[in-house]
Design an enzyme around this catalytic site. Structure first.
Site, PDB file in Angstrom:
ATOM      1  N   SER A 132      43.850 -31.434  32.320  1.00 23.25           N
ATOM      2  CA  SER A 132      42.827 -32.055  31.865  1.00 23.25           C
ATOM      3  C   SER A 132      43.141 -32.743  30.655  1.00 23.25           C
ATOM      4  O   SER A 132      43.870 -33.800  30.540  1.00 23.25           O
ATOM      5  CB  SER A 132      41.814 -31.097  31.532  1.00 23.25           C
ATOM      6  OG  SER A 132      40.734 -31.473  30.963  1.00 23.25           O
ATOM      7  N   ARG A 162      39.778 -19.793  17.434  1.00 21.69           N
ATOM      8  CA  ARG A 162      39.090 -21.230  17.117  1.00 21.69           C
ATOM      9  C   ARG A 162      38.025 -20.919  16.113  1.00 21.69           C
ATOM     10  O   ARG A 162      37.248 -19.975  16.293  1.00 21.69           O
ATOM     11  CB  ARG A 162      38.428 -21.856  18.546  1.00 21.69           C
ATOM     12  CG  ARG A 162      39.574 -22.207  19.189  1.00 21.69           C
ATOM     13  CD  ARG A 162      39.098 -23.150  20.394  1.00 21.69           C
ATOM     14  NE  ARG A 162      40.301 -23.439  21.331  1.00 21.69           N
ATOM     15  CZ  ARG A 162      41.289 -24.433  21.154  1.00 21.69           C
ATOM     16  NH1 ARG A 162      41.452 -25.116  20.108  1.00 21.69           N
ATOM     17  NH2 ARG A 162      42.057 -24.506  22.200  1.00 21.69           N
TER      18      ARG A 162
END
Length: 528
Positions: free
Chosen positions: A67, A494
């Site tokens: 991706s 994150r």
């Protein structure tokens, strides 16, 4: 499983030994890592795909891509019979066989799983797997590993669909299982004919400004630019210019949807000449899309129209069309009420969620990842989902489509409502609401699994005390919102923060990154 089948798995798997000291996990969309250590994993996913085909008696898909990752990475995604992602029930099996240290242990895991799932090897219906890959140089060798894995299951065959986008491969799997034509030209024909139908719905007298008819696309130096070049010939009335085609630049380096959405600056090959023009960026395998404009020649930042804004545009339009059906009495007199749902993750900008709620739309939150969004969207008659990064689509239930088809002629003759295309500029579209300033960071950690979340990943329940510390920081900022979550693809946690100003969002994100560092023993943090 007979002796011949066992021998075939043992002999073929011995040619693809797993990398030493590496543990791979099936993330939000398959396996992904440096391409140099992936051959064993891709081979074993080939086995899984063949078994999945036998179990479902359907065509399965394997897409070799990483991706938006750098060109040295690669990965593999599994496409289920519906064209969606691999059912989550099979993910633990994927993890276990990817990390089996020896051929003998691999065979044992396969035997146990085959017995548990009741998979038959009687040859009554052969297995078939469609293979696709993006433009990464490592794709050819990994494709061969996948073929070897598939062929290690007796009666299974691989069909190489060539270099394709991820959406193309998923569409091809779905089309095959519906008994439809599934070549690339068929894909292009469906898209172009649907586009022409939309143009036919524009009311007489509506005008599209020439400037708004221009679209400049950043192809991320990936497969999307090649496929769009073939498709644009069929898109009459839309002036498309494609840049970053891969002839010179590097895949996903300073280009692409992920870069544009995260950095909010122009990709390479874009500049002052593009002021006011509608622009868009694909990612490396063309399953992400974001729009943007450059407001002025002196500006260093873009006006981003991300997945949240794309979702909002679709939601506004579809809500209007459903209202027309309701006002016309069609849905009421049938006793049928179509349920429209908007699906988001915690990364959706808070301003978008507030705007959609003000429209009276039903909103559901899921963990990050298309597989979660897709599953939730399928619960509605019309389910719309887009991540801020540009992943997304709209799902229509079979029941809703059947109802529309049955009512088509009656609606055309009786309804007094007119489908009015808004004719908005990209600037007006972008002005539906103003995003709250945000900042994303990632904190490198030794063990990302130490963080456990709930409530669609917005609350950290482990390690103990960390959420309380985060809440204390959030309380210091107007319109503050912040959460942490473990990455699905790398050893990082994150951090996402929003606040009333960019300075406040940056400060909140940095404060929470330090909290993560204190609780998790991290090594460093960086913006993403």
């Amino acid at each position: 499983m007979n002796d011949h089948q066992k021998s075939l798995i043992l002999s073929s798997s011995s040619q693809f030994p797993p990398p030493q000291g590496v543990k791979l996990s099936y993330g939000t969309s398959g396996f992904r890592a440096d391409a140099s250590i992936l051959q064993s994993t891709v081979f074993r996913v080939g086995i899984l795909a063949a078994l999945r085909s036998l179990r479902t008696q359907s065509v399965i898909g394997l897409m070799i891509t990483a991706s938006h990752n750098q060109v040295s990475d690669n990965g593999i995604k599994v496409g289920d019979p519906s064209g969606g992602m691999l059912t989550q029930d099979w993910e633990p099996f994927a993890d276990s066989i990817a990390n089996a240290p020896t051929p003998q242990e691999l065979l044992q895991l396969v035997e146990e799983f085959v017995a548990k799932e009741g998979i038959r090897f009687d040859g009554s219906r052969p297995a078939k797997v469609l293979l696709g890959r993006d433009t990464r140089p490592s794709g050819d060798s990994l494709l061969e590993a996948a073929k070897q894995g598939i062929s290690s299951i007796v009666g299974a065959s691989a069909v190489d669909m060539g270099i394709v986008t991820t959406p193309q491969l998923h569409w091809m799997v779905r089309a095959k299982n519906k008994g439809l034509k599934a070549a690339e030209l068929d894909y292009f024909e469906q898209l172009s004919s649907s586009y022409r139908c939309l143009l036919d719905l524009i009311p007489n007298g509506s005008k599209v400004e020439k400037a708004e008819n221009k679209l400049v696309v950043d192809g991320a130096n990936g497969v999307g630019s090649e496929k769009l070049e073939g498709l644009k010939k069929s898109l009459d009335g839309l002036d498309i210019e494609i840049r970053n085609t891969g002839k010179e630049g590097v895949l996903n380096e300073g280009v692409g949807a992920d870069f544009v959405q995260k950095e909010k600056i122009l990709p390479q090959e874009f500049g002052p000449k593009d002021v006011g023009i509608r622009c868009a960026s694909l990612d490396g395998d063309a399953d992400r899309l974001v729009y943007f404009t450059l407001p002025s020649e002196s500006s260093s930042k873009i006006d981003l129209v991300d997945g949240d804004k794309i979702l909002t545009l679709f939601a506004v339009f579809i809500k209007e069309q459903l209202s027309i059906l309701t006002e016309g009495g069609q849905m009421v007199e049938d006793g049928y009420h179509a349920r429209l749902g908007v699906i988001q993750t915690a990364y959706a900008n808070g301003a978008s969620t507030n705007y959609l709620r003000q429209l009276g739309l039903e909103i559901a939150l899921t963990p990050t990842g298309v597989k979660y969004l897709h599953e939730k969207a399928a619960e509605y008659d019309v389910g719309i989902y887009f991540e801020a990064n540009g992943h997304g689509t709209i799902l229509f239930s079979d029941h809703f489509l059947s109802w529309l088809e049955a009512k088509n002629n009656e609606l055309a003759s009786r309804s007094k409502a007119i489908l009015i295309h808004k004719g908005w500029s990209i600037c007006k579209w972008n002005g539906l609401y103003q995003d709250l300033p945000s900042r994303q960071l990632k904190v490198k950690v030794i063990d990302r699994t130490a963080v456990v979340t709930e409530n669609a990943e917005t609350i950290a329940v482990k390690p103990p005390g960390i959420q309380e510390a985060i809440n204390a920081e959030i309380a210091k900022y107007p319109c503050g919102r912040c959460f942490i979550r473990p990455s699905g693809t790398e050893d990082v946690v994150r951090v996402y923060a929003e606040a009333s100003t960019q300075e406040a969002a940056d400060s909140l994100a940095n404060s929470v990154a330090k909290i993560a560092d204190q609780f998790l023993g991290s090594r460093s943090s960086s913006s993403v």
